[in-house]
Design a protein around this motif. Structure first.
Motif, short mmCIF file in Angstrom:
data_model
loop_
_atom_site.label_atom_id
_atom_site.label_comp_id
_atom_site.label_asym_id
_atom_site.label_seq_id
_atom_site.Cartn_x
_atom_site.Cartn_y
_atom_site.Cartn_z
N ASP A 3 32.57 45.20 35.30
CA ASP A 3 31.45 46.26 36.33
C ASP A 3 32.72 45.78 37.74
O ASP A 3 31.29 45.58 38.57
N THR A 4 33.62 46.54 38.06
CA THR A 4 34.21 46.28 39.07
C THR A 4 34.61 46.95 39.88
O THR A 4 33.85 46.82 41.23
N HIS A 5 33.55 48.41 39.31
CA HIS A 5 32.90 48.97 40.45
C HIS A 5 34.29 49.58 42.18
O HIS A 5 33.31 49.80 42.40
N LEU A 6 35.31 49.58 41.62
CA LEU A 6 36.18 49.69 42.75
C LEU A 6 36.91 50.90 42.65
O LEU A 6 36.75 52.20 42.14
N PRO A 7 36.33 51.94 44.38
CA PRO A 7 36.94 50.74 45.81
C PRO A 7 34.68 50.96 46.22
O PRO A 7 34.77 50.57 47.31
N LYS A 8 34.26 51.31 45.18
CA LYS A 8 32.86 51.90 45.77
C LYS A 8 32.17 50.15 46.51
O LYS A 8 31.66 49.93 47.10
N ARG A 9 31.81 49.15 45.00
CA ARG A 9 31.38 48.16 45.65
C ARG A 9 32.02 47.19 46.40
O ARG A 9 31.75 46.30 46.77
N ALA A 10 33.50 46.84 46.26
CA ALA A 10 34.35 46.06 47.24
C ALA A 10 35.33 46.65 47.57
O ALA A 10 36.29 48.22 46.22
N LYS A 11 36.92 46.82 48.06
CA LYS A 11 37.71 47.40 48.25
C LYS A 11 38.59 46.92 47.63
O LYS A 11 39.27 47.51 46.70
N ALA A 12 39.04 45.47 46.72
CA ALA A 12 39.48 45.04 45.98
C ALA A 12 39.10 44.20 45.11
O ALA A 12 38.30 43.34 45.37
N LEU A 13 40.46 43.85 44.40
CA LEU A 13 39.74 42.46 43.15
C LEU A 13 39.54 40.89 44.13
O LEU A 13 40.45 41.05 45.10
N PRO A 14 38.93 40.41 44.02
CA PRO A 14 38.85 38.50 44.89
C PRO A 14 39.97 37.84 44.91
O PRO A 14 40.77 38.05 43.48
N PRO A 15 41.02 37.20 45.65
CA PRO A 15 41.84 37.19 44.99
C PRO A 15 41.96 35.75 44.84
O PRO A 15 42.65 35.70 43.52
N GLU A 16 40.82 34.98 44.07
CA GLU A 16 40.82 34.07 43.36
C GLU A 16 40.47 34.08 42.08
O GLU A 16 41.25 34.19 41.00
N LEU A 17 39.93 36.04 41.62
CA LEU A 17 40.13 36.48 40.16
C LEU A 17 41.61 36.88 40.04
O LEU A 17 42.23 36.43 39.11
N LEU A 18 42.26 37.40 41.35
CA LEU A 18 43.63 38.07 40.09
C LEU A 18 44.95 36.56 40.85
O LEU A 18 45.66 36.57 39.73
N GLU A 19 44.48 35.81 41.09
CA GLU A 19 45.27 34.18 40.89
C GLU A 19 44.88 34.04 39.50
O GLU A 19 45.80 33.09 38.56
N GLU A 153 35.07 26.19 26.55
CA GLU A 153 35.45 25.77 27.77
C GLU A 153 34.98 26.72 28.45
O GLU A 153 35.50 27.73 29.04
N VAL A 154 33.59 28.14 28.38
CA VAL A 154 33.79 28.42 29.01
C VAL A 154 32.78 28.33 30.16
O VAL A 154 32.02 27.43 29.98
N GLU A 155 33.75 29.18 30.71
CA GLU A 155 32.48 28.57 32.75
C GLU A 155 32.81 30.13 33.05
O GLU A 155 33.78 31.07 33.50
N LEU A 156 31.31 30.29 34.00
CA LEU A 156 31.22 31.11 34.67
C LEU A 156 32.11 30.65 36.07
O LEU A 156 31.06 29.29 36.25
N HIS A 157 32.17 31.17 36.99
CA HIS A 157 32.17 30.68 38.10
C HIS A 157 31.56 31.97 39.01
O HIS A 157 32.08 33.13 39.60
N ARG A 158 31.51 31.53 40.46
CA ARG A 158 30.57 31.84 40.78
C ARG A 158 32.15 32.17 43.15
O ARG A 158 32.98 30.92 42.97
N LEU A 159 32.27 33.08 42.28
CA LEU A 159 33.22 33.60 43.72
C LEU A 159 32.55 33.28 45.45
O LEU A 159 31.00 33.59 45.43
N PRO A 160 33.15 33.24 46.43
CA PRO A 160 32.47 32.67 47.28
C PRO A 160 31.63 34.54 48.47
O PRO A 160 32.10 35.08 47.83
N LEU A 161 30.75 34.07 48.79
CA LEU A 161 30.16 35.21 49.49
C LEU A 161 31.23 36.23 50.36
O LEU A 161 31.89 34.98 51.38
#
Length: 175
Positions: A3-19, A153-161
């Motif tokens: 559910d990335t919904h780009l570019p409607k919900r954000a302009k780009a994927l978060p940098p942390e996710l791209l890393e 090691e299934v981990e849910l990562h919270r992204l910064p607001l």
């Protein structure tokens, strides 16, 4: 991710996710890309990409992606689908619909989910959304490891607001 919904919900994927994408052996996307540019980006940056189209994806994405994807990863049978229906009865329904899977990754709700069927055979994972948290407190994605044919090691990562200006629609309520 899902559910990335780009570019409607954000302009780009978060940098942390791209890393994380750059580090991952396999990247999974459970649909609702909305634009083909995100698919192109993940195909370029991923060692391996397993993805499906979602209900908001148009003909260009549907021409390139299946509705359900299957993969053998680390000795486990994985499936990826966008929708699994309402949460009530999800584990039973998915166990019946996907009897040969060990792990099913899904999206659609934007609500993180990590459960196992009653018999312990099927693990259901929804990473939430890294760009559209809806009614959730955070945007999210998941990582997991497979070792010796087991999911660990299934981990849910919270992204910064993010500031409202990072959204193309500029809606401050979507921070």
């Amino acid at each position: 991710m899902s559910d990335t919904h780009l570019p409607k919900r954000a302009k780009a994927l978060p940098p942390e996710l791209l890393e994380q994408v750059a580090r991952a052996d396999v990247v999974v996307h459970a649909g609702d890309w909305v634009d083909t540019a995100t698919l192109d980006l993940l195909e370029e940056r991923s060692r391996r990409l397993v993805g499906v189209y979602g209900n908001n994806d148009g003909p260009d994405l549907r021409a390139r992606l299946p509705g359900v994807a299957y993969a053998e990863l680390g000795g486990l049978s994985w499936g990826v689908v966008h929708e699994t229906g309402q949460k009530q009865g999800r584990e039973r329904r998915c166990a019946e619909q996907y009897p040969d899977l060990d792990v099913l990754v899904f999206g659609h709700s934007h609500i993180p989910w990590d459960t196992t069927t009653e018999d312990g055979r099927l693990r259901l994972l929804n990473p939430g959304s890294p760009t559209d948290r809806r009614r959730q407190p955070y945007c999210t994605y998941m990582t997991a490891r497979v070792a010796s044919g087991r999911l660990t090691e299934v981990e849910l990562h919270r992204l910064p607001l993010r500031r409202a200006t990072s959204f193309s629609q500029g809606d401050p309520a979507r921070r």
